[in-house]
Design an enzyme around this catalytic site. Structure first.
Site, PDB file in Angstrom:
ATOM      1  N   LYS A  85      26.839 -46.353  82.109  1.00  5.86           N
ATOM      2  CA  LYS A  85      28.102 -45.630  81.984  1.00  5.86           C
ATOM      3  C   LYS A  85      28.378 -45.227  80.545  1.00  5.86           C
ATOM      4  O   LYS A  85      29.179 -44.338  80.297  1.00  5.86           O
ATOM      5  CB  LYS A  85      29.262 -46.436  82.574  1.00  5.86           C
ATOM      6  CG  LYS A  85      29.536 -47.791  81.959  1.00  5.86           C
ATOM      7  CD  LYS A  85      30.715 -48.451  82.680  1.00  5.86           C
ATOM      8  CE  LYS A  85      30.922 -49.881  82.208  1.00  5.86           C
ATOM      9  NZ  LYS A  85      32.040 -50.526  82.892  1.00  5.86           N
TER      10      LYS A  85
ATOM     11  N   LYS B 284      18.048 -47.793  83.459  1.00  7.36           N
ATOM     12  CA  LYS B 284      19.099 -47.855  84.475  1.00  7.36           C
ATOM     13  C   LYS B 284      20.198 -46.831  84.168  1.00  7.36           C
ATOM     14  O   LYS B 284      20.353 -46.385  83.033  1.00  7.36           O
ATOM     15  CB  LYS B 284      19.656 -49.270  84.598  1.00  7.36           C
ATOM     16  CG  LYS B 284      20.495 -49.752  83.446  1.00  7.36           C
ATOM     17  CD  LYS B 284      21.198 -51.058  83.821  1.00  7.36           C
ATOM     18  CE  LYS B 284      22.223 -51.399  82.748  1.00  7.36           C
ATOM     19  NZ  LYS B 284      23.090 -52.499  83.045  1.00  7.36           N
TER      20      LYS B 284
ATOM     21  N   LYS C 251      25.835 -56.115  69.294  1.00  6.85           N
ATOM     22  CA  LYS C 251      27.021 -55.280  69.066  1.00  6.85           C
ATOM     23  C   LYS C 251      27.375 -55.205  67.590  1.00  6.85           C
ATOM     24  O   LYS C 251      27.896 -54.190  67.125  1.00  6.85           O
ATOM     25  CB  LYS C 251      28.213 -55.797  69.869  1.00  6.85           C
ATOM     26  CG  LYS C 251      28.002 -55.610  71.352  1.00  6.85           C
ATOM     27  CD  LYS C 251      29.258 -55.210  72.062  1.00  6.85           C
ATOM     28  CE  LYS C 251      28.906 -54.812  73.488  1.00  6.85           C
ATOM     29  NZ  LYS C 251      30.054 -54.743  74.374  1.00  6.85           N
TER      30      LYS C 251
END
Ligand code: TRP
Length: 341
Positions: A211, A208, A119
């Site tokens: 979102k 996958k 991140k």
């Protein structure tokens, strides 16, 4: 008698997808059915964690309620007296505990965390203390309630390990103060998550369904209009082999559709495969899956709309009152141990 605690945090930053519904919401509801009675189930929204990287703050509060309603629409029973539903920021002990644990956690340990490294590369312009401190706050979330089992995705295993390390270090120094959560191996045995339960992207079935993807066609969001979702299924990437097979390696696109069909219809995979394997017309399979997805979303939206803010807030406030008491007791033990009280 005090019941052992299962604890899980549900992030509410982005709009969840069908993948989250099948891979996280449904298993959570099943867990409640299976374990309530013998265990205490803590389900909370880590809202203080949600801006460790930049977000739009204007709808944070509303998003929390919105996401919890999805769990209820998925079947979570709000009336169950062993289940507690709460917001992290409503229980100040989380922040206070995190500070104390900070002073027993090394900078090097936090810098080594995989998620931190990823991140901070992604948000290089704003690597905040919050981002680095994320796992310590998570340790506080867990240790305040003496939780033993913490069902999380694999990406969080490292954070569970550091939670155990911090707890053991604290206990070594101050005596038996904190409950050390079970090891990752024990957690996995207990939860028995179906690892294969990953819905794939509709446009790139090698990956996958995510979102956070910017490709709207790759995912079905729970908020999608059912007819829009239908179109996404109809335009899903398949292959040119012209024969349906359940094979994640060679035909991930059609396999993903077969999987979605099985999970949403409640029919076994064998049953679905018996109907479709060998079929040469992918269009027919797509229509069948699109029908199921459209019907699922229509019903799901109806359930969602039937849940009021009032009933949800009532459950939250009642749980938060109880959790403040439990967390406060642990915090006091810790404060005494370090000499503050
Ligand atoms: N880090 C978790 C995630 O990204 C969310 C979380 C925060 C959590 N605190 C927790 C999960 C405590 C379990 C226990 O999914």
């Amino acid at each position: 008698m005090v019941k052992p605690v299962i604890l899980t945090g549900v992030r509410s930053n982005e709009e969840p997808t069908l993948g989250n519904f099948l891979g996280a919401f449904t298993p959570m509801v099943e867990m409640q059915k299976k374990y309530a009675g013998d265990y205490q189930i803590n389900m909370f929204v880590p809202d203080l964690h949600s801006f460790t990287t930049p977000i739009d703050h204007s709808n944070l509060k509303q998003n929390t309620l919105h996401n919890l309603k999805y769990f209820v629409a998925a079947g979570l029973d709000l009336d169950n007296s062993d289940t507690f539903l709460y917001r992290q920021s409503y229980i100040p002990a989380h922040s206070e505990m995190a500070w104390i644990l900070d002073c027993f956690t090394y900078v090097g340990e936090m810098q080594r965390m995989t998620q931190f490294k990823e991140k901070s590369a992604e948000h290089a312009a704003s690597v905040t203390m919050g981002l680095m401190n994320y796992p310590v706050l998570m340790a506080a979330d867990i240790l305040l309630y003496g939780a033993e089992y913490i069902p999380v995705g694999e990406d969080q295993f490292q954070h569970l390990e550091i939670t155990r390390d911090i707890a053991m270090r604290f206990n070594n120094k101050f005596g038996d103060i904190l409950v050390v959560p079970k090891s990752t191996a024990d957690q996995m045995r207990f939860i028995q998550r179906d690892k294969g339960l990953r819905v794939r992207s509709l446009t790139n079935p090698a990956k996958k369904m995510s979102k956070s993807s910017e490709d709207e066609k790759s995912k079905i969001c729970l908020s999608d209009n059912p007819s829009v979702a239908r179109k996404k299924i109809m335009s899903a990437t398949t292959d040119s082999l012209a024969s349906v097979n359940f094979d994640w390696e060679k035909q991930p696109g059609v396999t993903n559709l077969l999987k979605i069909k099985s999970l949403l219809s409640g029919r076994s995979q064998d049953d679905i495969n018996a109907e479709w394997v060998g079929c040469e017309r992918y269009g027919d399979l797509k229509i069948s899956v699109a029908d199921t997805v459209e019907e699922f979303l229509t019903n799901f939206h109806l359930k969602y709309k039937s849940i009021t803010d009032e009933e949800l807030i009532y459950k939250l406030e009642k749980s938060e009152e109880k959790m403040r008491k439990i967390a406060g007791e642990t915090l006091l033990r810790v404060q005494k141990a370090v000499g503050l009280r």
